[in-house]
Design an enzyme around this catalytic site. Structure first.
Site, PDB file in Angstrom:
ATOM      1  CG  ASP A  40      -1.815  -1.230   1.196  1.00  0.00           C
ATOM      2  OD1 ASP A  40      -2.332  -1.414   0.241  1.00  0.00           O
ATOM      3  OD2 ASP A  40      -2.118  -1.828   2.326  1.00  0.00           O
ATOM      4  CD  GLU A 214     -13.413  -4.087  -4.889  1.00  0.00           C
ATOM      5  OE1 GLU A 214     -13.487  -4.785  -3.827  1.00  0.00           O
ATOM      6  OE2 GLU A 214     -14.165  -4.183  -5.745  1.00  0.00           O
ATOM      7  CD  GLU A 333      22.175   6.795   8.787  1.00  0.00           C
ATOM      8  OE1 GLU A 333      22.219   5.740   9.306  1.00  0.00           O
ATOM      9  OE2 GLU A 333      22.753   7.756   9.342  1.00  0.00           O
ATOM     10  CD  GLU A 335      20.059   3.241   8.334  1.00  0.00           C
ATOM     11  OE1 GLU A 335      19.682   4.028   8.862  1.00  0.00           O
ATOM     12  OE2 GLU A 335      21.353   2.452   8.403  1.00  0.00           O
TER      13      GLU A 335
END
Length: 454
Positions: A40, A214, A333, A335
Protein backbone atom coordinates in the site's frame (compact mmCIF):
# COMPACT_ATOMS: atom_id res chain seq x y z
CA UNK A 1 11.63 -10.50 7.27
CA UNK A 2 12.51 -13.15 9.77
CA UNK A 3 15.59 -15.29 9.26
CA UNK A 4 14.00 -18.06 7.20
CA UNK A 5 12.23 -15.70 4.82
CA UNK A 6 15.12 -13.32 4.28
CA UNK A 7 17.46 -16.22 3.56
CA UNK A 8 14.95 -17.43 0.99
CA UNK A 9 15.83 -14.31 -1.01
CA UNK A 10 19.49 -15.26 -1.10
CA UNK A 11 18.61 -18.90 -1.78
CA UNK A 12 16.35 -17.92 -4.67
CA UNK A 13 19.07 -15.73 -6.15
CA UNK A 14 21.43 -18.70 -5.94
CA UNK A 15 18.95 -20.96 -7.75
CA UNK A 16 18.47 -18.34 -10.46
CA UNK A 17 22.22 -18.26 -10.90
CA UNK A 18 22.26 -22.01 -11.41
CA UNK A 19 19.79 -21.73 -14.27
CA UNK A 20 21.67 -18.83 -15.84
CA UNK A 21 19.10 -16.09 -15.28
CA UNK A 22 21.00 -14.54 -12.41
CA UNK A 23 22.09 -11.40 -14.33
CA UNK A 24 18.45 -10.28 -14.61
CA UNK A 25 18.03 -10.74 -10.86
CA UNK A 26 21.32 -9.03 -10.06
CA UNK A 27 20.33 -5.79 -11.78
CA UNK A 28 16.73 -5.83 -10.50
CA UNK A 29 15.62 -2.96 -8.33
CA UNK A 30 11.93 -3.88 -8.01
CA UNK A 31 10.60 -4.51 -5.44
CA UNK A 32 12.38 -1.57 -3.85
CA UNK A 33 12.57 -3.17 -0.38
CA UNK A 34 13.70 -6.77 -0.01
CA UNK A 35 14.25 -7.40 3.71
CA UNK A 36 10.60 -7.08 4.79
CA UNK A 37 7.27 -7.25 3.01
CA UNK A 38 5.73 -3.85 2.25
CA UNK A 39 2.31 -2.89 0.90
CA UNK A 40 0.00 0.00 0.00
CA UNK A 41 2.54 2.66 -1.07
CA UNK A 42 1.86 6.32 -0.37
CA UNK A 43 4.68 8.51 -1.76
CA UNK A 44 5.19 12.16 -0.80
CA UNK A 45 7.79 14.66 -2.05
CA UNK A 46 9.27 16.92 0.63
CA UNK A 47 12.45 19.03 0.70
CA UNK A 48 14.11 17.31 -2.24
CA UNK A 49 13.37 13.72 -1.20
CA UNK A 50 10.64 11.21 -1.89
CA UNK A 51 9.20 9.81 1.33
CA UNK A 52 7.37 6.52 0.98
CA UNK A 53 4.83 5.41 3.56
CA UNK A 54 3.88 1.74 3.51
CA UNK A 55 2.15 -0.96 5.45
CA UNK A 56 4.03 -4.03 6.63
CA UNK A 57 2.75 -7.53 5.92
CA UNK A 58 3.99 -9.89 8.59
CA UNK A 59 6.04 -12.88 7.44
CA UNK A 60 4.00 -15.95 6.62
CA UNK A 61 0.69 -14.07 6.63
CA UNK A 62 -2.34 -15.95 5.34
CA UNK A 63 -4.60 -12.94 5.82
CA UNK A 64 -3.92 -9.20 6.06
CA UNK A 65 -1.80 -9.45 9.22
CA UNK A 66 -0.46 -5.92 9.67
CA UNK A 67 0.61 -4.32 12.95
CA UNK A 68 2.68 -1.28 11.97
CA UNK A 69 3.50 1.20 9.23
CA UNK A 70 6.96 1.95 7.80
CA UNK A 71 8.76 4.92 6.24
CA UNK A 72 11.43 4.97 3.52
CA UNK A 73 13.01 7.82 1.59
CA UNK A 74 15.16 8.37 -1.48
CA UNK A 75 16.93 11.23 -3.25
CA UNK A 76 17.50 9.25 -6.45
CA UNK A 77 14.59 6.77 -6.79
CA UNK A 78 16.90 3.75 -6.65
CA UNK A 79 18.58 3.83 -3.23
CA UNK A 80 16.00 3.74 -0.42
CA UNK A 81 16.73 4.57 3.22
CA UNK A 82 14.90 2.54 5.84
CA UNK A 83 13.53 4.85 8.58
CA UNK A 84 11.89 2.04 10.50
CA UNK A 85 8.42 2.06 12.00
CA UNK A 86 7.42 5.44 13.49
CA UNK A 87 3.78 4.43 13.98
CA UNK A 88 1.96 1.22 14.89
CA UNK A 89 -1.33 -0.03 16.24
CA UNK A 90 -0.01 0.80 19.71
CA UNK A 91 0.02 4.49 18.70
CA UNK A 92 -3.79 4.42 18.79
CA UNK A 93 -4.99 3.27 22.21
CA UNK A 94 -8.51 2.80 20.83
CA UNK A 95 -7.41 0.53 17.94
CA UNK A 96 -7.20 -3.24 18.11
CA UNK A 97 -6.08 -4.68 14.74
CA UNK A 98 -5.50 -4.00 11.06
CA UNK A 99 -2.79 -1.41 10.38
CA UNK A 100 -3.95 -1.09 6.80
CA UNK A 101 -3.40 1.29 3.87
CA UNK A 102 -2.79 4.92 4.86
CA UNK A 103 -1.65 8.20 3.37
CA UNK A 104 0.59 11.03 4.62
CA UNK A 105 0.42 14.71 3.71
CA UNK A 106 2.30 17.79 4.89
CA UNK A 107 0.79 21.10 5.96
CA UNK A 108 2.23 24.03 7.93
CA UNK A 109 5.32 22.11 8.95
CA UNK A 110 3.37 19.12 10.28
CA UNK A 111 2.83 15.70 8.78
CA UNK A 112 -0.53 13.96 8.99
CA UNK A 113 -0.80 10.21 8.49
CA UNK A 114 -4.36 9.00 7.91
CA UNK A 115 -4.76 5.28 8.55
CA UNK A 116 -7.60 2.74 8.77
CA UNK A 117 -7.69 0.53 11.87
CA UNK A 118 -10.27 -1.51 13.73
CA UNK A 119 -11.95 0.45 16.51
CA UNK A 120 -11.82 -1.76 19.58
CA UNK A 121 -15.05 -0.32 20.96
CA UNK A 122 -17.18 -0.87 17.86
CA UNK A 123 -15.36 -3.60 15.94
CA UNK A 124 -15.63 -1.47 12.78
CA UNK A 125 -12.93 -0.03 10.57
CA UNK A 126 -12.29 3.61 11.40
CA UNK A 127 -9.79 6.24 10.26
CA UNK A 128 -7.30 7.68 12.73
CA UNK A 129 -4.73 10.43 12.30
CA UNK A 130 -1.09 10.30 13.33
CA UNK A 131 0.81 13.59 13.49
CA UNK A 132 4.50 14.50 13.61
CA UNK A 133 6.75 17.49 12.99
CA UNK A 134 9.07 15.23 10.95
CA UNK A 135 8.32 13.16 7.83
CA UNK A 136 10.00 10.20 9.52
CA UNK A 137 8.22 10.57 12.86
CA UNK A 138 7.71 9.49 15.51
CA UNK A 139 3.97 9.99 15.02
CA UNK A 140 1.44 10.39 17.84
CA UNK A 141 -2.32 10.01 17.85
CA UNK A 142 -3.63 13.47 16.97
CA UNK A 143 -7.15 12.93 18.34
CA UNK A 144 -7.30 9.99 20.72
CA UNK A 145 -10.31 8.77 18.73
CA UNK A 146 -11.28 8.20 15.09
CA UNK A 147 -11.52 11.14 12.71
CA UNK A 148 -14.29 9.36 10.76
CA UNK A 149 -15.86 5.95 11.15
CA UNK A 150 -18.28 4.24 8.79
CA UNK A 151 -16.65 0.83 8.47
CA UNK A 152 -14.77 1.69 5.26
CA UNK A 153 -11.05 1.95 4.51
CA UNK A 154 -8.15 3.37 2.46
CA UNK A 155 -7.92 7.11 3.24
CA UNK A 156 -6.11 9.51 0.90
CA UNK A 157 -5.68 13.24 1.50
CA UNK A 158 -5.40 16.04 -1.05
CA UNK A 159 -4.90 19.81 -0.69
CA UNK A 160 -6.22 21.89 -3.57
CA UNK A 161 -4.57 25.03 -4.93
CA UNK A 162 -6.99 27.23 -2.97
CA UNK A 163 -5.92 25.57 0.31
CA UNK A 164 -9.01 23.44 0.78
CA UNK A 165 -8.08 19.96 1.93
CA UNK A 166 -10.05 16.79 1.28
CA UNK A 167 -9.97 13.28 2.66
CA UNK A 168 -11.21 10.50 0.38
CA UNK A 169 -11.75 6.87 1.36
CA UNK A 170 -13.98 3.90 0.83
CA UNK A 171 -14.73 0.30 -0.01
CA UNK A 172 -17.39 -0.50 -1.24
CA UNK A 173 -18.35 3.19 -1.53
CA UNK A 174 -16.30 6.31 -2.26
CA UNK A 175 -16.53 9.10 0.32
CA UNK A 176 -14.97 12.47 1.02
CA UNK A 177 -14.97 15.16 3.70
CA UNK A 178 -13.67 18.71 3.53
CA UNK A 179 -10.88 18.90 6.07
CA UNK A 180 -10.43 22.04 8.14
CA UNK A 181 -7.06 23.83 8.10
CA UNK A 182 -6.01 21.91 11.22
CA UNK A 183 -6.21 18.69 9.12
CA UNK A 184 -7.69 16.76 12.06
CA UNK A 185 -11.31 17.93 11.84
CA UNK A 186 -13.75 18.55 9.01
CA UNK A 187 -16.68 20.74 8.06
CA UNK A 188 -20.09 19.33 7.21
CA UNK A 189 -20.70 15.62 6.94
CA UNK A 190 -19.21 12.80 4.90
CA UNK A 191 -20.40 12.89 1.30
CA UNK A 192 -20.71 9.82 -0.88
CA UNK A 193 -19.51 10.28 -4.45
CA UNK A 194 -21.95 8.69 -6.94
CA UNK A 195 -20.40 5.57 -8.43
CA UNK A 196 -21.69 5.65 -11.99
CA UNK A 197 -20.44 3.58 -14.90
CA UNK A 198 -19.68 6.81 -16.78
CA UNK A 199 -17.54 7.94 -13.87
CA UNK A 200 -15.85 4.70 -12.85
CA UNK A 201 -16.30 2.14 -15.63
CA UNK A 202 -18.48 -0.92 -15.92
CA UNK A 203 -18.02 -4.09 -13.92
CA UNK A 204 -19.68 -7.24 -15.16
CA UNK A 205 -20.99 -10.17 -13.17
CA UNK A 206 -21.61 -8.30 -9.91
CA UNK A 207 -25.00 -6.54 -9.86
CA UNK A 208 -24.36 -5.12 -6.37
CA UNK A 209 -21.24 -3.33 -7.64
CA UNK A 210 -21.89 -2.12 -11.19
CA UNK A 211 -18.73 0.03 -11.47
CA UNK A 212 -15.05 -0.89 -11.51
CA UNK A 213 -14.24 1.14 -8.41
CA UNK A 214 -13.12 -1.16 -5.59
CA UNK A 215 -10.92 0.77 -3.13
CA UNK A 216 -7.69 2.77 -2.61
CA UNK A 217 -8.48 6.19 -4.15
CA UNK A 218 -5.46 8.39 -4.94
CA UNK A 219 -6.54 11.95 -5.84
CA UNK A 220 -4.27 14.68 -7.20
CA UNK A 221 -4.31 17.63 -9.59
CA UNK A 222 -2.19 18.18 -12.69
CA UNK A 223 -2.50 21.03 -15.21
CA UNK A 224 -5.93 21.96 -13.92
CA UNK A 225 -7.30 18.41 -14.16
CA UNK A 226 -8.17 16.24 -11.16
CA UNK A 227 -7.17 12.57 -11.24
CA UNK A 228 -8.53 9.71 -9.15
CA UNK A 229 -6.39 6.60 -9.51
CA UNK A 230 -7.94 3.57 -7.81
CA UNK A 231 -7.89 -0.19 -7.39
CA UNK A 232 -10.46 -1.62 -9.78
CA UNK A 233 -12.58 -4.75 -9.70
CA UNK A 234 -11.99 -7.73 -7.46
CA UNK A 235 -10.44 -10.13 -7.36
CA UNK A 236 -7.75 -9.81 -8.74
CA UNK A 237 -7.58 -6.04 -8.87
CA UNK A 238 -6.07 -3.82 -11.51
CA UNK A 239 -5.34 -0.07 -11.39
CA UNK A 240 -7.65 2.30 -13.25
CA UNK A 241 -8.35 6.02 -13.16
CA UNK A 242 -10.92 8.73 -13.70
CA UNK A 243 -10.61 12.49 -14.17
CA UNK A 244 -12.79 15.46 -13.26
CA UNK A 245 -12.89 19.26 -13.57
CA UNK A 246 -13.15 19.57 -9.78
CA UNK A 247 -12.01 17.70 -6.64
CA UNK A 248 -15.45 16.18 -6.04
CA UNK A 249 -16.36 15.43 -9.67
CA UNK A 250 -18.15 14.84 -11.87
CA UNK A 251 -15.77 11.98 -12.67
CA UNK A 252 -15.19 10.45 -16.10
CA UNK A 253 -13.66 7.00 -16.42
CA UNK A 254 -10.41 7.03 -18.43
CA UNK A 255 -9.20 3.43 -18.45
CA UNK A 256 -6.50 1.09 -17.16
CA UNK A 257 -3.20 2.22 -15.69
CA UNK A 258 -1.85 -1.22 -14.74
CA UNK A 259 -3.63 -4.44 -15.71
CA UNK A 260 -4.02 -7.39 -13.36
CA UNK A 261 -0.64 -9.09 -12.95
CA UNK A 262 1.83 -10.22 -10.31
CA UNK A 263 1.37 -12.58 -7.37
CA UNK A 264 -1.04 -10.38 -5.44
CA UNK A 265 -4.80 -10.20 -5.84
CA UNK A 266 -4.79 -6.59 -4.58
CA UNK A 267 -2.97 -3.52 -5.83
CA UNK A 268 -2.62 0.01 -4.50
CA UNK A 269 -1.29 3.00 -6.42
CA UNK A 270 0.47 6.27 -5.63
CA UNK A 271 1.75 8.84 -8.13
CA UNK A 272 4.20 11.72 -7.65
CA UNK A 273 6.36 14.00 -9.77
CA UNK A 274 10.00 14.22 -8.70
CA UNK A 275 13.04 15.87 -10.29
CA UNK A 276 11.21 16.45 -13.56
CA UNK A 277 9.75 12.97 -13.97
CA UNK A 278 6.60 11.11 -12.96
CA UNK A 279 6.58 7.92 -10.92
CA UNK A 280 3.94 5.26 -10.36
CA UNK A 281 4.10 3.19 -7.17
CA UNK A 282 2.25 -0.09 -6.70
CA UNK A 283 2.62 -3.45 -4.94
CA UNK A 284 2.88 -7.07 -5.97
CA UNK A 285 3.97 -10.45 -4.56
CA UNK A 286 7.33 -10.61 -6.30
CA UNK A 287 9.62 -11.53 -3.40
CA UNK A 288 10.18 -15.16 -2.35
CA UNK A 289 7.16 -16.15 -0.27
CA UNK A 290 5.21 -13.31 -1.84
CA UNK A 291 1.44 -13.50 -2.23
CA UNK A 292 -1.68 -11.41 -1.83
CA UNK A 293 -0.91 -11.31 1.90
CA UNK A 294 2.88 -10.87 1.68
CA UNK A 295 3.30 -8.01 -0.74
CA UNK A 296 6.12 -5.76 -1.87
CA UNK A 297 6.18 -2.17 -3.15
CA UNK A 298 7.63 -1.40 -6.57
CA UNK A 299 7.87 1.72 -8.75
CA UNK A 300 7.95 2.66 -12.44
CA UNK A 301 8.92 5.88 -14.19
CA UNK A 302 6.42 7.11 -16.77
CA UNK A 303 5.47 10.11 -18.90
CA UNK A 304 1.94 11.40 -19.38
CA UNK A 305 0.58 11.39 -22.90
CA UNK A 306 0.32 14.76 -24.65
CA UNK A 307 -3.39 14.98 -23.83
CA UNK A 308 -2.78 14.36 -20.11
CA UNK A 309 -3.87 10.74 -20.10
CA UNK A 310 -1.87 8.16 -18.18
CA UNK A 311 -0.21 5.43 -20.29
CA UNK A 312 -0.77 1.80 -19.45
CA UNK A 313 2.12 0.30 -17.50
CA UNK A 314 3.28 -3.19 -16.63
CA UNK A 315 5.28 -4.42 -13.67
CA UNK A 316 9.04 -4.67 -14.16
CA UNK A 317 11.94 -6.01 -12.14
CA UNK A 318 14.26 -3.24 -13.33
CA UNK A 319 12.41 -0.25 -11.92
CA UNK A 320 13.32 3.32 -12.88
CA UNK A 321 16.77 4.61 -13.80
CA UNK A 322 18.56 6.75 -11.19
CA UNK A 323 17.15 10.26 -10.92
CA UNK A 324 20.45 11.43 -9.43
CA UNK A 325 23.82 10.14 -8.26
CA UNK A 326 24.80 9.27 -4.70
CA UNK A 327 27.70 11.11 -3.07
CA UNK A 328 29.96 8.56 -1.36
CA UNK A 329 32.00 11.34 0.26
CA UNK A 330 29.05 12.32 2.43
CA UNK A 331 28.08 10.04 5.28
CA UNK A 332 25.57 7.47 4.07
CA UNK A 333 23.33 5.37 6.25
CA UNK A 334 24.08 1.66 5.85
CA UNK A 335 20.32 1.11 5.50
CA UNK A 336 20.32 3.14 2.25
CA UNK A 337 19.96 0.24 -0.15
CA UNK A 338 19.13 -0.43 -3.80
CA UNK A 339 19.11 -4.19 -3.26
CA UNK A 340 20.05 -6.27 -0.24
CA UNK A 341 20.70 -9.99 0.05
CA UNK A 342 20.45 -11.67 3.44
CA UNK A 343 20.49 -8.52 5.56
CA UNK A 344 17.92 -7.06 7.94
CA UNK A 345 17.55 -3.72 9.68
CA UNK A 346 16.81 -2.67 13.26
CA UNK A 347 16.74 0.50 15.37
CA UNK A 348 20.29 1.55 16.24
CA UNK A 349 21.28 2.46 19.78
CA UNK A 350 22.89 5.61 18.39
CA UNK A 351 19.68 6.63 16.61
CA UNK A 352 18.32 6.00 13.11
CA UNK A 353 18.59 2.36 11.95
CA UNK A 354 21.41 -0.08 11.36
CA UNK A 355 21.92 -3.08 9.11
CA UNK A 356 22.23 -6.28 11.10
CA UNK A 357 21.94 -10.07 11.12
CA UNK A 358 24.81 -10.08 8.62
CA UNK A 359 26.29 -13.45 7.72
CA UNK A 360 29.02 -14.66 5.40
CA UNK A 361 28.15 -13.88 1.77
CA UNK A 362 25.43 -11.31 2.48
CA UNK A 363 25.65 -8.08 0.51
CA UNK A 364 24.18 -4.62 -0.12
CA UNK A 365 24.01 -2.89 -3.50
CA UNK A 366 24.11 0.90 -3.79
CA UNK A 367 23.47 2.35 -7.25
CA UNK A 368 24.85 5.38 -9.11
CA UNK A 369 27.68 6.03 -6.66
CA UNK A 370 29.64 9.01 -8.01
CA UNK A 371 33.29 8.37 -7.09
CA UNK A 372 34.56 10.95 -9.57
CA UNK A 373 38.35 11.03 -9.84
CA UNK A 374 38.71 8.34 -7.22
CA UNK A 375 38.21 7.32 -3.61
CA UNK A 376 41.16 7.06 -1.27
CA UNK A 377 39.75 5.40 1.85
CA UNK A 378 36.58 3.98 3.38
CA UNK A 379 35.26 4.32 6.93
CA UNK A 380 32.33 2.46 8.45
CA UNK A 381 30.60 2.60 11.81
CA UNK A 382 30.35 -1.02 12.93
CA UNK A 383 29.65 -3.26 15.91
CA UNK A 384 30.00 -6.97 16.58
CA UNK A 385 28.95 -9.13 19.48
CA UNK A 386 30.92 -11.99 17.94
CA UNK A 387 34.29 -12.20 16.21
CA UNK A 388 33.63 -9.63 13.50
CA UNK A 389 34.30 -10.11 9.81
CA UNK A 390 35.32 -8.26 6.68
CA UNK A 391 33.55 -5.67 4.56
CA UNK A 392 34.59 -6.12 0.94
CA UNK A 393 34.05 -3.14 -1.37
CA UNK A 394 33.25 -4.43 -4.84
CA UNK A 395 32.17 -2.74 -8.05
CA UNK A 396 29.66 -3.89 -10.65
CA UNK A 397 28.24 -6.90 -8.82
CA UNK A 398 28.68 -8.82 -5.59
CA UNK A 399 31.54 -10.78 -7.16
CA UNK A 400 33.04 -7.77 -8.96
CA UNK A 401 36.47 -6.23 -8.63
CA UNK A 402 37.58 -5.56 -5.06
CA UNK A 403 38.63 -1.95 -4.41
CA UNK A 404 38.99 -2.26 -0.65
CA UNK A 405 38.68 -4.59 2.34
CA UNK A 406 37.89 -3.42 5.86
CA UNK A 407 38.45 -5.75 8.81
CA UNK A 408 35.83 -5.49 11.56
CA UNK A 409 36.84 -6.69 15.04
CA UNK A 410 34.59 -7.94 17.79
CA UNK A 411 33.44 -4.93 19.82
CA UNK A 412 31.87 -6.73 22.75
CA UNK A 413 28.28 -6.11 21.75
CA UNK A 414 25.94 -5.66 18.79
CA UNK A 415 25.40 -2.00 19.74
CA UNK A 416 28.95 -1.24 20.91
CA UNK A 417 29.99 0.92 17.99
CA UNK A 418 33.42 1.77 16.63
CA UNK A 419 34.84 3.13 13.37
CA UNK A 420 37.00 1.05 11.06
CA UNK A 421 38.86 2.36 8.00
CA UNK A 422 40.77 0.87 5.09
CA UNK A 423 42.48 2.12 1.91
CA UNK A 424 40.60 2.14 -1.39
CA UNK A 425 42.06 1.85 -4.89
CA UNK A 426 40.31 1.75 -8.26
CA UNK A 427 36.94 3.28 -7.31
CA UNK A 428 36.43 5.96 -9.96
CA UNK A 429 33.54 7.24 -12.06
CA UNK A 430 29.91 6.41 -11.34
CA UNK A 431 29.53 2.81 -10.24
CA UNK A 432 27.30 0.27 -8.61
CA UNK A 433 28.89 -0.34 -5.21
CA UNK A 434 28.51 -3.66 -3.42
CA UNK A 435 29.28 -4.03 0.26
CA UNK A 436 29.92 -7.76 0.57
CA UNK A 437 30.35 -9.27 4.02
CA UNK A 438 32.63 -12.22 4.68
CA UNK A 439 33.82 -14.17 7.70
CA UNK A 440 33.09 -17.26 9.70
CA UNK A 441 29.77 -18.85 10.61
CA UNK A 442 26.93 -17.12 12.40
CA UNK A 443 26.27 -13.41 12.59
CA UNK A 444 29.33 -11.30 11.84
CA UNK A 445 28.66 -7.61 12.40
CA UNK A 446 26.25 -4.69 12.32
CA UNK A 447 26.79 -1.53 10.24
CA UNK A 448 25.36 1.90 11.03
CA UNK A 449 26.88 4.14 8.33
CA UNK A 450 29.73 4.43 5.87
CA UNK A 451 31.73 7.14 4.08
CA UNK A 452 34.54 7.36 1.52
CA UNK A 453 37.25 10.01 1.36
CA UNK A 454 38.56 11.37 -1.94
Amino acid sequence: MRYAIRKAVAWTVGIFCAVVVFPAVAVADNPIVQHIYTADPAPMVHNGRVYLYTGHDEDGSTTFTMKEWRVWSSADMVNWTDHGSPMSLATFSWASTNAWAGHTIQRNGMFYWYVPVTNRATGRMAIGVGVSNSPTGPFRDALGRPLVENGEIDPAAFIDDNGQAYLYWGNPNLWYVRLNPDMISYSGSATRIPLTTAGFGTRTGNPSRPTLYEEAPWVYKRNGLYYNVFAAQCCSEFIAYSTAPGPTGPWTYRGTVMPTQGRSFTNHAGIVDYKGSSYFFYHNGALPGGSGYTRSVAVEKFAYNADGTIPMMTMTTSGPPPADTLNPYARQEAETIAWGSGIETEPAGEGTMNVGWIENGDWIKVKAVAFGAGAKSFTARVASGAGGGTVELRLGNENGSVVGRCAVPGTGGWQNWTNVSCPVSGATGTQELFLRFTGGSGYLLNMNWWQFTS
